[in-house]
Design an enzyme around this catalytic site. Sequence first.
Site, PDB file in Angstrom:
ATOM      1  N   LYS A  82       0.854  -1.191   0.000  1.00  0.00           N
ATOM      2  CA  LYS A  82       0.000   0.000   0.000  1.00  0.00           C
ATOM      3  C   LYS A  82       0.889   1.241   0.000  1.00  0.00           C
ATOM      4  O   LYS A  82       1.762   1.395   0.851  1.00  0.00           O
ATOM      5  CB  LYS A  82      -0.913  -0.016   1.226  1.00  0.00           C
ATOM      6  CG  LYS A  82      -1.968   1.091   1.197  1.00  0.00           C
ATOM      7  CD  LYS A  82      -1.481   2.326   1.921  1.00  0.00           C
ATOM      8  CE  LYS A  82      -2.417   3.506   1.711  1.00  0.00           C
ATOM      9  NZ  LYS A  82      -2.123   4.612   2.625  1.00  0.00           N
ATOM     10  N   GLY A 140      -4.830  11.109  -0.730  1.00  0.00           N
ATOM     11  CA  GLY A 140      -5.534  12.121   0.061  1.00  0.00           C
ATOM     12  C   GLY A 140      -5.149  13.552  -0.247  1.00  0.00           C
ATOM     13  O   GLY A 140      -6.011  14.429  -0.359  1.00  0.00           O
ATOM     14  N   ASP A 187      -5.869   1.958   3.385  1.00  0.00           N
ATOM     15  CA  ASP A 187      -5.263   0.940   4.260  1.00  0.00           C
ATOM     16  C   ASP A 187      -6.212  -0.258   4.399  1.00  0.00           C
ATOM     17  O   ASP A 187      -5.806  -1.412   4.311  1.00  0.00           O
ATOM     18  CB  ASP A 187      -4.973   1.513   5.652  1.00  0.00           C
ATOM     19  CG  ASP A 187      -3.892   2.588   5.630  1.00  0.00           C
ATOM     20  OD1 ASP A 187      -3.127   2.624   4.648  1.00  0.00           O
ATOM     21  OD2 ASP A 187      -3.815   3.384   6.574  1.00  0.00           O
TER      22      ASP A 187
END
Length: 255
Positions: free
Chosen positions: A9, A43, A159
Amino acid sequence: MSTKTWVIKLGGAVLNTENAAKALFDVLSTEQNNQFVIVHGGGSLVDTWLKQAGFASAKHQGLRISPSEQMPYIVGALAGCANKQLVAQAINAGHKPVGLSLYEAGVSASQKLKALGQVGKCTSNDDSIVNDLLNLGRLPIVSSIGFDEQGNWYNVNADEAAAAIASNLNAELIFMTDVEAVLDANKQPLHQLDTKHIDTLIDEGVILGGMEVKVKTSLHAAQHLRRGVYISSWQKPENLTALLQGEHVGTKITP
């Protein structure tokens, strides 16, 4: 040597740093005995796009509130721009990437909390094309945009998305984040964390905000996968090399 599958990730900050993703993809190019799936958020890109469109961003318990009217921008930033930036850097590093959303990667979404709007939680839909792509020698790059059975779209915490995909594939899981490791009260790296230790550090306010979400997600994944999950820094590609070779860098989260 048997082939191992790793879900990696990448935090959105990787995209803000020139060639950071390429350096990680270069590491993956040298690993012939492993298969990889990349899961990413974005983000900071979402923040920028929403701000330019005149929206205010709000968070609730570390998760972005995602009203319906903001979703075209969130989807465009994550599944569009961020995903294709990573695809571009993967091609540059010699991979054959395929950009996906969670739906194709075997993960369905549903509304997490009404207060969060179109923020989704993950459920496995057992209908993934990831293994087929891996068998074709492709590198799946999965954005954290999910869909429900009605085709509604959701913004899923990346996540949690990575943990769901690792669980589907029974794969090793690495969270490449902005920090070397989870830090204790004295800002020293913690090399290993388990349930009891995590609960204590959260109660004491040492682990909070985005890191709390990450640590809880890692713990949940570790319990589900019945193996350690790693948190390490993307800023040091050599950390990734070390992890793939079984060395212990960053923080290992165990059930």
